[in-house]
Motif scaffolding. Sequence first.
Motif, PDB file in Angstrom:
ATOM      1  N   PHE A  39     -26.169   7.040   1.860  1.00 31.54           N
ATOM      2  CA  PHE A  39     -25.378   7.910   0.832  1.00 31.54           C
ATOM      3  C   PHE A  39     -24.203   7.697   0.685  1.00 31.54           C
ATOM      4  CE2 PHE A  39     -29.269   9.993   2.590  1.00 31.54           C
ATOM      5  CZ  PHE A  39     -29.862  10.731   1.807  1.00 31.54           C
ATOM      6  N   LEU A  40     -23.567   8.037  -0.643  1.00 31.65           N
ATOM      7  CA  LEU A  40     -22.056   7.856  -0.913  1.00 31.65           C
ATOM      8  C   LEU A  40     -21.353   6.380  -0.460  1.00 31.65           C
ATOM      9  CD1 LEU A  40     -20.885  11.337   0.257  1.00 31.65           C
ATOM     10  CD2 LEU A  40     -21.402  10.588  -1.924  1.00 31.65           C
ATOM     11  N   LYS A  41     -22.275   5.294  -0.358  1.00 27.06           N
ATOM     12  CA  LYS A  41     -21.860   4.063  -0.128  1.00 27.06           C
ATOM     13  C   LYS A  41     -22.404   3.097  -0.991  1.00 27.06           C
ATOM     14  CE  LYS A  41     -20.840   4.152   4.828  1.00 27.06           C
ATOM     15  NZ  LYS A  41     -21.066   3.538   6.169  1.00 27.06           N
ATOM     16  N   GLY A  42     -21.519   2.686  -2.170  1.00 21.06           N
ATOM     17  CA  GLY A  42     -22.051   2.010  -3.301  1.00 21.06           C
ATOM     18  C   GLY A  42     -21.495   0.595  -3.477  1.00 21.06           C
ATOM     19  N   TRP A  43     -20.408   0.194  -2.462  1.00 18.35           N
ATOM     20  CA  TRP A  43     -19.710  -0.777  -2.441  1.00 18.35           C
ATOM     21  C   TRP A  43     -20.439  -2.006  -1.404  1.00 18.35           C
ATOM     22  CZ3 TRP A  43     -17.904   3.446  -0.691  1.00 18.35           C
ATOM     23  CH2 TRP A  43     -17.687   3.749   0.844  1.00 18.35           C
ATOM     24  N   ASP A  44     -20.271  -3.146  -1.925  1.00 16.99           N
ATOM     25  CA  ASP A  44     -20.761  -4.112  -0.906  1.00 16.99           C
ATOM     26  C   ASP A  44     -20.444  -4.271   0.318  1.00 16.99           C
ATOM     27  OD1 ASP A  44     -22.557  -6.665  -0.665  1.00 16.99           O
ATOM     28  OD2 ASP A  44     -20.820  -7.972  -1.010  1.00 16.99           O
ATOM     29  N   THR A  45     -21.418  -4.234   1.257  1.00 17.62           N
ATOM     30  CA  THR A  45     -20.972  -4.355   2.704  1.00 17.62           C
ATOM     31  C   THR A  45     -21.920  -5.307   3.364  1.00 17.62           C
ATOM     32  OG1 THR A  45     -22.960  -2.710   3.183  1.00 17.62           O
ATOM     33  CG2 THR A  45     -20.588  -1.455   2.762  1.00 17.62           C
ATOM     34  N   GLY A  46     -21.225  -5.758   4.601  1.00 11.43           N
ATOM     35  CA  GLY A  46     -21.766  -6.759   5.264  1.00 11.43           C
ATOM     36  C   GLY A  46     -23.093  -6.657   5.966  1.00 11.43           C
ATOM     37  N   LYS A  68     -15.565   3.732  -5.641  1.00 10.34           N
ATOM     38  CA  LYS A  68     -14.515   4.406  -5.631  1.00 10.34           C
ATOM     39  C   LYS A  68     -14.975   5.758  -4.351  1.00 10.34           C
ATOM     40  CE  LYS A  68     -12.776   4.957 -10.229  1.00 10.34           C
ATOM     41  NZ  LYS A  68     -12.656   5.685 -11.405  1.00 10.34           N
ATOM     42  N   PHE A  69     -14.005   6.219  -3.853  1.00  4.63           N
ATOM     43  CA  PHE A  69     -14.055   7.352  -2.872  1.00  4.63           C
ATOM     44  C   PHE A  69     -14.269   8.687  -3.759  1.00  4.63           C
ATOM     45  CE2 PHE A  69     -11.881   4.338   0.074  1.00  4.63           C
ATOM     46  CZ  PHE A  69     -12.900   4.492   1.100  1.00  4.63           C
ATOM     47  N   VAL A  70     -14.968   9.647  -3.250  1.00  4.31           N
ATOM     48  CA  VAL A  70     -15.133  10.636  -4.134  1.00  4.31           C
ATOM     49  C   VAL A  70     -14.181  11.484  -4.696  1.00  4.31           C
ATOM     50  CG1 VAL A  70     -15.877  13.255  -3.778  1.00  4.31           C
ATOM     51  CG2 VAL A  70     -17.209  11.412  -2.945  1.00  4.31           C
ATOM     52  N   LEU A 106     -30.360   8.053   8.083  1.00  2.00           N
ATOM     53  CA  LEU A 106     -29.855   8.700   6.740  1.00  2.00           C
ATOM     54  C   LEU A 106     -28.320   8.522   7.031  1.00  2.00           C
ATOM     55  CD1 LEU A 106     -31.968  12.062   6.479  1.00  2.00           C
ATOM     56  CD2 LEU A 106     -32.389   9.847   5.356  1.00  2.00           C
ATOM     57  N   ASP A 107     -27.805   7.396   6.538  1.00  2.00           N
ATOM     58  CA  ASP A 107     -26.296   7.299   6.628  1.00  2.00           C
ATOM     59  C   ASP A 107     -25.553   8.023   5.729  1.00  2.00           C
ATOM     60  OD1 ASP A 107     -24.183   5.719   7.736  1.00  2.00           O
ATOM     61  OD2 ASP A 107     -24.188   4.387   6.035  1.00  2.00           O
ATOM     62  N   GLU A 108     -24.392   8.557   6.221  1.00  2.00           N
ATOM     63  CA  GLU A 108     -23.517   9.524   5.576  1.00  2.00           C
ATOM     64  C   GLU A 108     -24.040  10.817   4.636  1.00  2.00           C
ATOM     65  OE1 GLU A 108     -20.473   9.682   5.629  1.00  2.00           O
ATOM     66  OE2 GLU A 108     -20.001   7.870   6.527  1.00  2.00           O
ATOM     67  N   ILE A 109     -25.226  11.213   5.312  1.00  2.00           N
ATOM     68  CA  ILE A 109     -25.955  12.189   4.803  1.00  2.00           C
ATOM     69  C   ILE A 109     -25.124  13.614   4.857  1.00  2.00           C
ATOM     70  CG2 ILE A 109     -27.342  12.645   6.917  1.00  2.00           C
ATOM     71  CD1 ILE A 109     -28.575  13.354   3.210  1.00  2.00           C
ATOM     72  N   MET A 110     -24.278  13.827   6.044  1.00  2.00           N
ATOM     73  CA  MET A 110     -23.635  14.600   6.285  1.00  2.00           C
ATOM     74  C   MET A 110     -22.435  14.831   4.944  1.00  2.00           C
ATOM     75  SD  MET A 110     -24.832  15.674   9.039  1.00  2.00           S
ATOM     76  CE  MET A 110     -25.578  14.818  10.706  1.00  2.00           C
ATOM     77  N   ALA A 111     -21.740  13.664   4.686  1.00  2.00           N
ATOM     78  CA  ALA A 111     -20.737  13.592   3.687  1.00  2.00           C
ATOM     79  C   ALA A 111     -21.366  14.342   2.319  1.00  2.00           C
ATOM     80  CB  ALA A 111     -20.058  12.381   3.591  1.00  2.00           C
ATOM     81  N   ALA A 112     -22.503  13.768   1.875  1.00  2.00           N
ATOM     82  CA  ALA A 112     -23.358  14.207   0.812  1.00  2.00           C
ATOM     83  C   ALA A 112     -23.560  15.795   0.806  1.00  2.00           C
ATOM     84  CB  ALA A 112     -24.685  13.475   0.637  1.00  2.00           C
TER      85      ALA A 112
END
Length: 176
Positions: A39-46, A68-70, A106-112
């Motif tokens: 969740f909330l991660k749309g950039w290319d990551t390793g 972009k960040f929120v 569920l990665d970054e579910i807390m931020a969502a």
Amino acid sequence: MEQGLIHIYTGAGKGKTTAAIGLGIRAYGQGLKVNMVQFLKGWDTGEMKVIAALEPHFQIFRYKENDKFVWEMSDEETGSLKREMRVCLNYAIEAIMSEEWDMVILDEIMAAVNYRFLPLAEVVEAVKNKPKKLELILTGRDAPVKLIELADYVSEITSLKHPMEKGIMARVGIEY
């Protein structure tokens, strides 16, 4: 597999996603099937590149590409993001309930949830109704008390020092 438990990696320190992926790699190495929803991660990551090499038994699902960040987004962009978070949550609930996976992250579910892109009640319901054998991992800062109460493991990662304090921004291969 024995009974699956619920893990939370929370706190302001670096390493929540890294810890979750490490646990996923460990599970994969023991023959378990892992599905990670970001969740909330749309950039290319390793990690995307490595996990792609482990398919189909370790998969990653995320929303459309975004860099972009929120807090950098326009109202139109945040509206679009909220719709994308709904797609991610629907996918996550389907993955959780499918019994196809041994572990769901569920990665970054807390931020969502904390940005109010997703209702806490719906996430709580999904956690409560997970299949008994599923290992479920949730990450993100400021874990809500309702989720902490449901968890079997809660690890709070704190930050004692961070390079951003010296103006060093995110680096390829380290932060993403």
